[in-house]
Design an enzyme around this catalytic site. Structure first.
Site, PDB file in Angstrom:
ATOM      1  N   HIS A 130       4.510  -5.431   3.005  1.00 23.05           N
ATOM      2  CA  HIS A 130       3.514  -4.451   2.571  1.00 23.05           C
ATOM      3  C   HIS A 130       4.051  -3.022   2.750  1.00 23.05           C
ATOM      4  CE1 HIS A 130      -0.549  -2.610   2.259  1.00 23.05           C
ATOM      5  NE2 HIS A 130      -0.032  -1.762   3.131  1.00 23.05           N
ATOM      6  N   GLU A 131       4.635  -2.768   3.905  1.00 25.99           N
ATOM      7  CA  GLU A 131       5.122  -1.409   4.189  1.00 25.99           C
ATOM      8  C   GLU A 131       6.247  -1.008   3.234  1.00 25.99           C
ATOM      9  OE1 GLU A 131       3.544   0.630   6.056  1.00 25.99           O
ATOM     10  OE2 GLU A 131       2.161  -0.874   6.815  1.00 25.99           O
ATOM     11  N   HIS A 134       5.111   0.180  -0.121  1.00 26.93           N
ATOM     12  CA  HIS A 134       4.781   1.613  -0.208  1.00 26.93           C
ATOM     13  C   HIS A 134       6.032   2.450  -0.505  1.00 26.93           C
ATOM     14  CE1 HIS A 134       0.566   1.519   0.799  1.00 26.93           C
ATOM     15  NE2 HIS A 134       0.747   1.007   2.000  1.00 26.93           N
ATOM     16  N   GLU A 189      -2.863   0.829  -1.764  1.00 28.95           N
ATOM     17  CA  GLU A 189      -2.924  -0.263  -0.787  1.00 28.95           C
ATOM     18  C   GLU A 189      -2.916  -1.633  -1.466  1.00 28.95           C
ATOM     19  OE1 GLU A 189      -2.247  -0.034   2.140  1.00 28.95           O
ATOM     20  OE2 GLU A 189      -2.565   2.079   2.510  1.00 28.95           O
TER      21      GLU A 189
HETATM   22 ZN   LIG Z   1      -0.542   0.250   3.439  1.00 23.07          ZN
END
Ligand SMILES: [Zn+2]
Length: 270
Positions: A130-131, A134, A189
């Site tokens: 997830h990170e 980004h 997100e």
């Molecule tokens: Zn996030």
């Protein structure tokens, strides 16, 4: 274990800010009268400033050494992903009580030991996935740009200059803090969640871990570890909903296996 250090010593920071403001005021007024331009901010600027922020945080927080079990575990899990999807990634563990992980525009991934205590290998990969989503989507570029602007404006009174300038030690601490505090949009997100799911699927990891990781985050947000966790939750709300979104996709892909009730481990996962 210590708490993560986010900003430079406050007294120094405050004094520095007052001084700098006086000195730079003339310059700022001049620049405004000439017509201040929007800040030019390239990918290279984002990388450079992110690296400076991370260097600052590495210097001010307890980084686990090479012999640490945390470092060895993260190495085992993540070293093969150092060149993931066109990104050049580096990683370290902070031995702190805060429960968090983040990645920056320069490809630095930092995972907190207290998060590692709670997550299985696959869940950690889902969170890191997830990170880095980004990073890939350039959300971290937006974050560092905002963090830089905030730090530079606080100290100098105005970000009237159109180019990125060198920051003082105090400003670096403020920028690092602002970067860690950065809030991404809901859309960013869910795109990072999608990236995480795809990352897991692409490498043959169990995608159910995306679901269980979010379930654990949801438990944390309502549980006793809340205070250490607030920072991460404030930037990642709706964990339950996000777990359900991952479940839905896994069912659609035929990859869902019922994990049973998700609970927080009572002893650290190694
Ligand atoms: Zn996030």
């Amino acid at each position: 274990m210590k708490k993560i250090i986010l900003t430079a010593a406050l007294s120094v920071a405050t004094l520095g800010a007052v001084q700098a403001q006086k000195i730079n005021l003339g310059k700022a007024v001049n620049a405004v009268s000439k017509g201040a331009q929007a800040l030019t901010f390239s990918n290279e600027d984002a990388k450079k400033l992110s690296k400076e922020s991370v260097d600052w945080m590495d210097a001010h927080n307890p980084v686990a050494d090479k012999k640490s079990a945390y470092t060895k575990r993260l190495h085992r899990l993540f070293d093969k992903h150092k060149n993931e999807d066109g990104m050049e990634l580096n990683y370290k563990v902070y031995e702190v009580v805060d429960i968090n992980a983040f990645a920056c525009a320069d490809g630095s991934v930092r995972v907190f030991s207290s998060l590692m205590d709670l997550m299985t290998d696959n869940e950690l990969l889902a969170i890191i996935g997830h990170e880095i989503g980004h990073v890939k989507n350039e959300d971290t570029k937006d974050a560092i740009k905002a963090a830089y602007t905030r730090a530079a404006v606080q100290e100098a009174g105005a970000a009237a200059s159109g180019v990125v300038r060198k920051l003082s030690e105090t400003e670096l601490g403020e920028m690092a803090n602002a970067m860690l505090d950065a809030k991404h949009s809901k859309k960013q997100e869910s795109q990072a969640d999608e990236y995480s799911y795809n990352f897991m699927k692409k490498h043959g990891y169990d995608v159910v871990a995306v679901y269980t990781a979010f379930k654990k985050l949801a438990l944390l947000s309502s549980g006793e570890k809340q205070s250490n966790f607030q920072k991460m939750m404030s930037s990642h709300p709706d964990s339950d909903k996000r777990a359900e979104a991952a479940k839905k996709r896994a069912i659609k892909d035929g990859l869902w296996k019922e994990p049973g009730e998700v609970t927080l481990p009572t002893t650290p996962i190694k």
